[in-house]
Scaffold this motif. Structure first.
Motif, short mmCIF file in Angstrom:
data_model
loop_
_atom_site.label_atom_id
_atom_site.label_comp_id
_atom_site.label_asym_id
_atom_site.label_seq_id
_atom_site.Cartn_x
_atom_site.Cartn_y
_atom_site.Cartn_z
N PRO A 44 -3.22 3.95 2.69
CA PRO A 44 -3.25 3.53 1.28
C PRO A 44 -1.88 3.22 0.71
CG PRO A 44 -3.73 5.89 1.51
CD PRO A 44 -3.74 5.31 2.88
N ALA A 45 -0.81 3.67 1.38
CA ALA A 45 0.54 3.38 0.91
C ALA A 45 1.15 2.15 1.58
CB ALA A 45 1.44 4.60 1.15
N ASP A 46 0.38 1.42 2.39
CA ASP A 46 0.90 0.24 3.07
C ASP A 46 1.32 -0.79 2.02
OD1 ASP A 46 1.27 -2.16 4.54
OD2 ASP A 46 -0.17 -1.50 6.04
N PRO A 47 2.57 -1.24 2.03
CA PRO A 47 3.02 -2.22 1.03
C PRO A 47 2.26 -3.54 1.10
CG PRO A 47 4.68 -1.95 2.75
CD PRO A 47 3.67 -0.86 2.95
N ALA A 48 1.64 -3.84 2.24
CA ALA A 48 0.89 -5.09 2.36
C ALA A 48 -0.37 -5.09 1.51
CB ALA A 48 0.52 -5.34 3.82
N LEU A 49 -0.75 -3.93 0.98
CA LEU A 49 -1.91 -3.87 0.08
C LEU A 49 -1.56 -4.35 -1.32
CD1 LEU A 49 -3.43 -0.44 1.16
CD2 LEU A 49 -4.19 -2.74 1.82
N ASP A 50 -0.28 -4.49 -1.61
CA ASP A 50 0.17 -4.99 -2.92
C ASP A 50 0.17 -6.52 -2.87
OD1 ASP A 50 1.64 -5.86 -5.15
OD2 ASP A 50 2.91 -4.06 -5.13
N ASP A 51 -0.69 -7.14 -3.67
CA ASP A 51 -0.81 -8.60 -3.65
C ASP A 51 0.54 -9.30 -3.86
OD1 ASP A 51 -3.46 -8.01 -3.38
OD2 ASP A 51 -4.09 -8.85 -5.31
N ASP A 52 1.36 -8.72 -4.72
CA ASP A 52 2.62 -9.37 -5.07
C ASP A 52 3.66 -9.24 -3.96
OD1 ASP A 52 1.62 -10.09 -7.56
OD2 ASP A 52 2.27 -8.20 -8.49
N LEU A 53 3.44 -8.35 -3.01
CA LEU A 53 4.42 -8.15 -1.94
C LEU A 53 4.11 -8.92 -0.67
CD1 LEU A 53 5.27 -4.32 -2.10
CD2 LEU A 53 6.61 -6.25 -2.96
N VAL A 54 2.86 -9.37 -0.52
CA VAL A 54 2.44 -9.99 0.74
C VAL A 54 3.37 -11.13 1.15
CG1 VAL A 54 0.62 -11.30 1.88
CG2 VAL A 54 0.04 -9.29 0.52
N ALA A 55 3.70 -12.02 0.20
CA ALA A 55 4.53 -13.17 0.52
C ALA A 55 6.00 -12.81 0.68
CB ALA A 55 4.38 -14.24 -0.56
N ARG A 56 6.39 -11.62 0.27
CA ARG A 56 7.79 -11.20 0.37
C ARG A 56 8.07 -10.42 1.64
NH1 ARG A 56 8.59 -7.94 -4.97
NH2 ARG A 56 10.56 -7.44 -3.91
N LEU A 57 7.02 -9.96 2.30
CA LEU A 57 7.18 -9.17 3.52
C LEU A 57 7.47 -10.07 4.71
CD1 LEU A 57 4.15 -6.73 3.12
CD2 LEU A 57 6.57 -6.13 2.87
N SER A 58 8.17 -9.51 5.69
CA SER A 58 8.34 -10.20 6.97
C SER A 58 7.10 -9.94 7.82
CB SER A 58 9.58 -9.68 7.70
OG SER A 58 10.76 -10.02 7.01
N TRP A 59 6.59 -11.02 8.44
CA TRP A 59 5.45 -10.92 9.33
C TRP A 59 5.87 -11.41 10.72
CZ3 TRP A 59 1.25 -8.43 7.51
CH2 TRP A 59 1.16 -8.30 6.12
N TYR A 60 5.13 -11.00 11.75
CA TYR A 60 5.57 -11.27 13.11
C TYR A 60 4.44 -11.81 13.97
CZ TYR A 60 9.80 -8.85 11.79
OH TYR A 60 10.96 -8.50 11.16
N HIS A 61 4.85 -12.53 15.00
CA HIS A 61 3.90 -13.12 15.93
C HIS A 61 4.60 -13.27 17.28
CE1 HIS A 61 0.53 -15.65 17.25
NE2 HIS A 61 1.44 -16.46 17.80
N THR A 62 3.89 -13.03 18.38
CA THR A 62 4.42 -13.30 19.71
C THR A 62 3.60 -14.40 20.36
OG1 THR A 62 3.16 -11.35 20.46
CG2 THR A 62 5.56 -11.13 20.26
#
Length: 330
Positions: free
Chosen positions: A58-76
Motif C-alpha cells: 500500500p505504500a508503493d509510490p506507483a499507486l500515486d497517480d501523480d507519480l507514475v509519470a515521474r518514476l523511472s521504469w525498466y525493461h530488458t
C-alpha cells in the motif's frame, strides 16, 4: 525519480478466504509454495483456490497517480533499439511463411494483432528477473541483453487503481482491452517478476524516451571468483582420461560442459554459493540461466556469470552507468 531497489524486501499477502493481510519474507513464500506454510488466519495452504496471494504494497509510490509519470521504469530486451520506431512484425516473414499463414490477407490481420499488443515496463527488480526467466525458459542463453530505463510522457493519463496481471499464457496483453479510450497506461500487479510489484502496460506513444546499457556491465565481475571458476573448469578437463584404442581418433574431444556435468564439484559449489546469496525467488532461475553450456568459453562464461550476479548485488553501479547513457526519444 528512482525507487529504492530491494530484491529481498518483504511482501504483502492477502488471503482470499479469510481476508487476512500479513507481511512475509521471500523464504516464507518459498516454503509456502512447497506446502510448508499456512495462512495465519485460516490455515489454508497454497493448493487451495482462495489461498493467500501476493498483493501490492500500500505504500508503493506507483499507486500515486501523480507519480507514475515521474518514476523511472525498466525493461530488458535482446533488441538494441527497443521500442522500434517503425514496427513491422511481418517484415522478416519469408514468402513460404506467408503462404503457410494463409496469404497476404491473413498476414496483414496477424500483423495488426501484433501491433495491438501492449509494451511492458516495471521495476528494476522485475526487469532483471524477466531477463533471467527469458534466458532460462526461452533459450536466450547466448543472447546479448539490454536494460532500458524508460521515461514516460508527463501528460499520460493513467487508468484509475490497478488490476491483476492481465497477461495471457505467453505474456501478451492487448492494449485496447486494458486501456479504454483516453487512457494511456494501466498499472497491474506483477505476479511473476518482482512479485507484488507494480508494472505497467502501455503503448509506445506513452514513452517519452529511453536510456540503454548492455548487460551485464563490462568489467564488473569479481576477478577472484572468475579465476576460481576457470581453474575448476580447467582442472576438470585435465582430469578426463584421454580416449584410447582404434576408434579414439574419431571421437570429439571432451568439452568443459561434458566434464562439468559429471566431475567438477568445486565449480558446482562456486555457482551454488552465488545462488545462495540471492533471494529465494531468484535462485533457481539464476542457476539455470548461468549454467555452463557446451561451446562456452570458460573466461567469458565466468565473467558473464559474475556480472549477472552483480546486477542484483550492486544495482547502484548499473543506475550510475545509465545516468551517463544517451537518451533516445521514442
Amino acid at each position: 525519480m528512482e525507487r529504492l531497489i530491494d530484491f529481498s524486501r518483504d511482501r504483502h499477502m492477502l488471503c482470499g478466504s479469510c481476508g487476512q493481510r500479513f507481511l512475509v519474507d521471500l523464504d516464507w513464500i518459498h516454503r509456502w509454495e512447497q506446502g510448508q506454510e499456512k495462512c495465519p488466519g485460516c490455515a489454508l495452504t497454497c493448493e487451495h483456490e482462495d489461498a493467500p496471494r501476493v498483493i501490492v504494497d500500500p505504500a508503493d509510490p506507483a499507486l500515486d497517480d501523480d507519480l507514475v509519470a515521474r518514476l523511472s521504469w525498466y525493461h530488458t530486451s535482446t533488441h538494441p533499439n527497443w521500442p522500434p520506431k517503425n514496427f513491422d512484425p511481418a517484415a522478416s516473414l519469408t514468402a513460404e511463411t506467408r503462404q503457410l499463414m494463409g496469404g497476404d490477407r491473413q498476414v496483414a490481420d496477424w500483423a495488426t494483432r501484433q501491433k495491438r499488443k501492449a509494451l511492458h515496463v516495471g521495476t528494476y527488480e522485475a526487469a532483471i528477473h524477466n531477463m533471467l526467466r527469458r534466458i532460462d525458459d526461452q533459450a536466450d542463453h547466448g543472447s546479448q541483453f539490454y536494460l532500458y530505463r524508460v521515461r514516460l510522457e508527463p501528460t499520460v493519463t493513467v487508468r484509475t487503481d490497478w488490476i491483476i496481471d492481465p497477461s495471457n499464457f505467453v505474456g501478451d496483453v492487448m492494449l485496447d482491452e486494458v486501456c479504454p479510450p483516453g487512457i494511456d497506461v494501466v498499472r497491474y500487479l506483477n505476479y511473476h517478476e518482482d512479485p507484488g510489484g507494480i508494472s505497467l502496460a502501455l503503448g509506445k506513444d506513452a514513452i517519452a524516451g529511453v536510456q540503454r546499457v548492455a548487460i551485464p556491465l563490462a568489467d564488473t565481475w569479481d576477478e577472484s571468483w572468475v579465476r576460481n571458476a576457470v581453474a575448476a573448469l580447467k582442472n576438470a578437463t585435465a582430469n578426463v582420461a584421454p580416449a584410447t584404442g582404434k576408434l579414439s581418433r574419431f571421437r570429439r574431444p571432451s568439452s568443459p560442459r561434458v566434464v562439468a556435468s559429471h566431475e567438477p564439484e568445486a565449480l558446482r559449489e562456486l555457482c551454488a554459493d552465488l545462488a545462495r546469496r540471492l533471494p529465494a525467488n531468484l535462485q533457481n532461475q539464476f542457476t539455470s540461466a548461468t549454467a555452463f553450456a557446451e561451446g562456452d568459453h570458460p573466461v567469458r562464461w565466468a565473467r558473464r556469470t559474475s556480472g549477472l550476479f552483480k546486477l542484483i548485488e550492486d544495482p547502484g553501479r548499473v543506475l550510475a552507468t545509465l545516468d551517463t547513457a544517451d537518451r533516445r526519444n521514442v
